[in-house]
Structures are given as structure tokens and as C-alpha cells.
Design a protein around this motif. Structure first.
Motif, PDB file in Angstrom:
ATOM      1  N   MET A   1       0.837  -1.175   0.000  1.00 30.67           N
ATOM      2  CA  MET A   1       0.000   0.000   0.000  1.00 30.67           C
ATOM      3  C   MET A   1       0.883   1.239   0.000  1.00 30.67           C
ATOM      4  O   MET A   1       1.907   1.284   0.674  1.00 30.67           O
ATOM      5  CB  MET A   1      -0.894   0.009   1.247  1.00 30.67           C
ATOM      6  N   LYS A   2       0.496   2.226  -0.775  1.00 31.00           N
ATOM      7  CA  LYS A   2       1.208   3.501  -0.810  1.00 31.00           C
ATOM      8  C   LYS A   2       0.277   4.610  -0.336  1.00 31.00           C
ATOM      9  O   LYS A   2      -0.924   4.565  -0.583  1.00 31.00           O
ATOM     10  CB  LYS A   2       1.650   3.840  -2.243  1.00 31.00           C
ATOM     11  N   HIS A   3       0.856   5.586   0.315  1.00 35.25           N
ATOM     12  CA  HIS A   3       0.147   6.809   0.661  1.00 35.25           C
ATOM     13  C   HIS A   3       0.796   7.940  -0.120  1.00 35.25           C
ATOM     14  O   HIS A   3       1.995   7.900  -0.384  1.00 35.25           O
ATOM     15  CB  HIS A   3       0.269   7.126   2.152  1.00 35.25           C
ATOM     16  N   LYS A   4       0.004   8.936  -0.465  1.00 29.11           N
ATOM     17  CA  LYS A   4       0.535  10.083  -1.193  1.00 29.11           C
ATOM     18  C   LYS A   4      -0.098  11.349  -0.641  1.00 29.11           C
ATOM     19  O   LYS A   4      -1.296  11.389  -0.385  1.00 29.11           O
ATOM     20  CB  LYS A   4       0.220   9.962  -2.687  1.00 29.11           C
ATOM     21  N   VAL A   5       0.718  12.362  -0.468  1.00 27.58           N
ATOM     22  CA  VAL A   5       0.252  13.676  -0.044  1.00 27.58           C
ATOM     23  C   VAL A   5       0.783  14.685  -1.041  1.00 27.58           C
ATOM     24  O   VAL A   5       1.971  14.678  -1.356  1.00 27.58           O
ATOM     25  CB  VAL A   5       0.751  14.032   1.376  1.00 27.58           C
ATOM     26  N   GLU A   6      -0.086  15.511  -1.565  1.00 25.05           N
ATOM     27  CA  GLU A   6       0.333  16.610  -2.444  1.00 25.05           C
ATOM     28  C   GLU A   6       0.131  17.923  -1.711  1.00 25.05           C
ATOM     29  O   GLU A   6      -0.884  18.123  -1.067  1.00 25.05           O
ATOM     30  CB  GLU A   6      -0.493  16.628  -3.731  1.00 25.05           C
ATOM     31  N   MET A   7       1.114  18.788  -1.850  1.00 22.77           N
ATOM     32  CA  MET A   7       1.050  20.108  -1.239  1.00 22.77           C
ATOM     33  C   MET A   7       0.976  21.142  -2.355  1.00 22.77           C
ATOM     34  O   MET A   7       1.763  21.081  -3.299  1.00 22.77           O
ATOM     35  CB  MET A   7       2.288  20.368  -0.380  1.00 22.77           C
ATOM     36  N   ASN A   8       0.049  22.066  -2.232  1.00 24.78           N
ATOM     37  CA  ASN A   8      -0.095  23.153  -3.202  1.00 24.78           C
ATOM     38  C   ASN A   8       0.342  24.464  -2.562  1.00 24.78           C
ATOM     39  O   ASN A   8      -0.157  24.839  -1.493  1.00 24.78           O
ATOM     40  CB  ASN A   8      -1.542  23.263  -3.685  1.00 24.78           C
ATOM     41  N   TRP A   9       1.240  25.147  -3.233  1.00 21.83           N
ATOM     42  CA  TRP A   9       1.784  26.404  -2.733  1.00 21.83           C
ATOM     43  C   TRP A   9       0.690  27.430  -2.589  1.00 21.83           C
ATOM     44  O   TRP A   9      -0.133  27.630  -3.498  1.00 21.83           O
ATOM     45  CB  TRP A   9       2.875  26.870  -3.696  1.00 21.83           C
ATOM     46  N   GLN A  10       0.689  28.134  -1.462  1.00 20.52           N
ATOM     47  CA  GLN A  10      -0.311  29.159  -1.172  1.00 20.52           C
ATOM     48  C   GLN A  10       0.293  30.560  -1.151  1.00 20.52           C
ATOM     49  O   GLN A  10      -0.340  31.508  -0.698  1.00 20.52           O
ATOM     50  CB  GLN A  10      -0.971  28.869   0.190  1.00 20.52           C
ATOM     51  N   GLY A  11       1.510  30.692  -1.643  1.00 15.04           N
ATOM     52  CA  GLY A  11       2.198  31.982  -1.599  1.00 15.04           C
ATOM     53  C   GLY A  11       3.155  32.032  -0.421  1.00 15.04           C
ATOM     54  O   GLY A  11       2.971  31.337   0.585  1.00 15.04           O
ATOM     55  N   ASN A  12       4.179  32.831  -0.553  1.00 13.22           N
ATOM     56  CA  ASN A  12       5.234  32.977   0.438  1.00 13.22           C
ATOM     57  C   ASN A  12       5.738  31.591   0.852  1.00 13.22           C
ATOM     58  O   ASN A  12       6.257  30.868   0.015  1.00 13.22           O
ATOM     59  CB  ASN A  12       4.774  33.826   1.628  1.00 13.22           C
ATOM     60  N   LYS A  16      -0.787  24.068   1.128  1.00 12.99           N
ATOM     61  CA  LYS A  16      -2.032  23.429   1.538  1.00 12.99           C
ATOM     62  C   LYS A  16      -2.032  21.990   1.050  1.00 12.99           C
ATOM     63  O   LYS A  16      -1.710  21.712  -0.100  1.00 12.99           O
ATOM     64  CB  LYS A  16      -3.239  24.167   0.972  1.00 12.99           C
ATOM     65  N   ALA A  17      -2.421  21.087   1.937  1.00 13.97           N
ATOM     66  CA  ALA A  17      -2.552  19.675   1.586  1.00 13.97           C
ATOM     67  C   ALA A  17      -4.011  19.273   1.724  1.00 13.97           C
ATOM     68  O   ALA A  17      -4.722  19.769   2.593  1.00 13.97           O
ATOM     69  CB  ALA A  17      -1.700  18.812   2.509  1.00 13.97           C
ATOM     70  N   ASP A  18      -4.446  18.381   0.842  1.00 14.62           N
ATOM     71  CA  ASP A  18      -5.751  17.745   0.980  1.00 14.62           C
ATOM     72  C   ASP A  18      -5.466  16.278   1.217  1.00 14.62           C
ATOM     73  O   ASP A  18      -4.987  15.578   0.332  1.00 14.62           O
ATOM     74  CB  ASP A  18      -6.592  17.947  -0.278  1.00 14.62           C
ATOM     75  N   MET A  19      -5.738  15.835   2.422  1.00 15.13           N
ATOM     76  CA  MET A  19      -5.475  14.441   2.781  1.00 15.13           C
ATOM     77  C   MET A  19      -6.797  13.760   3.101  1.00 15.13           C
ATOM     78  O   MET A  19      -7.404  14.036   4.138  1.00 15.13           O
ATOM     79  CB  MET A  19      -4.524  14.371   3.979  1.00 15.13           C
ATOM     80  N   ASP A  20      -7.236  12.933   2.167  1.00 15.01           N
ATOM     81  CA  ASP A  20      -8.493  12.196   2.354  1.00 15.01           C
ATOM     82  C   ASP A  20      -9.657  13.130   2.661  1.00 15.01           C
ATOM     83  O   ASP A  20     -10.510  12.830   3.490  1.00 15.01           O
ATOM     84  CB  ASP A  20      -8.343  11.146   3.468  1.00 15.01           C
ATOM     85  N   GLY A  21      -9.663  14.294   2.015  1.00 17.42           N
ATOM     86  CA  GLY A  21     -10.749  15.244   2.212  1.00 17.42           C
ATOM     87  C   GLY A  21     -10.566  16.177   3.394  1.00 17.42           C
ATOM     88  O   GLY A  21     -11.437  16.988   3.692  1.00 17.42           O
ATOM     89  N   HIS A  22      -9.427  16.081   4.075  1.00 17.62           N
ATOM     90  CA  HIS A  22      -9.136  16.955   5.213  1.00 17.62           C
ATOM     91  C   HIS A  22      -8.037  17.920   4.811  1.00 17.62           C
ATOM     92  O   HIS A  22      -6.964  17.512   4.377  1.00 17.62           O
ATOM     93  CB  HIS A  22      -8.691  16.143   6.433  1.00 17.62           C
ATOM     94  N   GLU A  23      -8.302  19.203   4.971  1.00 16.12           N
ATOM     95  CA  GLU A  23      -7.348  20.229   4.570  1.00 16.12           C
ATOM     96  C   GLU A  23      -6.372  20.531   5.704  1.00 16.12           C
ATOM     97  O   GLU A  23      -6.760  20.592   6.868  1.00 16.12           O
ATOM     98  CB  GLU A  23      -8.106  21.501   4.200  1.00 16.12           C
TER      99      GLU A  23
END
Length: 139
Positions: A1-12, A16-23
Motif C-alpha cells: 500500500m502507498k500513501h501520497k500527499v500533495e502540497m499546493n503552494w499558497q504563496g510565500n 495546503k494539503a488535501d489528505m483524504d478530504g481533510h485540509e
């Protein structure tokens, strides 16, 4: 099983990460150039350990039919002074609240979490000392 987390730059310095629908927002403190809009990524390591063992505690105690009013799990980590700074040790404090708490069962539940179930603890123990203590708050 693999887990993946993506982070989106919010400036500076914020992401922000969305992990299983949790921000989740991470950011640096203003002292080092961030805006303080989110939690410290490094402190999330402490949170991961507290959350992992906390879930174990609730599950194990439920299976043991042990009733407690509340459980508090705190994790302290000591940082190195050199860069990159990292936790050179961690200490877990388990606090149990209730009446006539069964100390032997609670201590067994902590041991099971620490030695058999908590994957975060197992990983951390490969690289740093992880210690713990139990505090009882009985009515």
C-alpha cells in the motif's frame, strides 16, 4: 500500500494539503519569513506520534473493556542546535482520567502501542530515542 500527499503552494512559505478530504495548511513562523498561516511541518512529526499512539490507546482499551473518562497524549521533542535541526529525542506523556483506573491494563495497552502497533513510533525509534511516562488523574 502507498500513501501520497500533495502540497499546493499558497504563496510565500505556506502550502495546503488535501489528505483524504481533510485540509491542512503548513507555514513558517513570521520570525523566519512565513506568515504563520498554518502549522509547522516539523511539529507535525510530534502530532503524528501522538495521533498514532492515541488511536492505538483508544482501540486497545476498548478491546480490553477498560472505561476511561479521557485520554491526553502529549509529545515533547528536543531539537538539535545545528542545521538542519531535527528532533534528537521524543518523550510521550500519556494521561488517563477516570475513576478506579486499572493501572495494569492501561500499562499493557501503552506497551502494546509502543512495541507492536504504532508504526510512527516504530519508525522514529529506529533513529532517535523515544521515551514515555504515564500519569493517572483519578477521581
Amino acid at each position: 500500500m502507498k500513501h501520497k500527499v500533495e502540497m499546493n503552494w499558497q504563496g510565500n512559505l505556506a502550502y495546503k494539503a488535501d489528505m483524504d478530504g481533510h485540509e491542512l495548511i503548513t507555514d513558517a513562523t513570521p520570525q523566519i519569513g512565513g506568515d504563520g498561516k498554518g502549522v509547522s511541518p516539523k511539529k507535525l512529526m510530534l502530532t503524528a506520534l501522538a495521533g498514532c499512539t492515541g488511536i492505538d490507546m483508544a482501540m486497545i482499551l476498548k478491546k480490553m473493556r477498560v472505561s476511561v473518562d479521557d485520554i491526553k497524549v502529549s509529545v515533547e521533542g528536543e531539537l538539535t542546535e545545528e542545521q538542519p535541526s531535527y528532533y534528537k529525542n521524543m518523550h510521550v506523556i500519556y494521561e488517563f482520567f477516570g475513576t478506579d483506573l486499572p493501572h495494569q491494563k492501561i500499562e499493557r495497552a501503552v506497551k502494546l502501542s509502543e512495541e507492536e502497533y504504532c508504526g510512527v513510533s516504530a519508525l522514529y525509534k529506529k533513529v532517535i530515542p523515544v521515551t514515555s511516562e504515564i500519569i493517572y488523574h483519578e477521581k
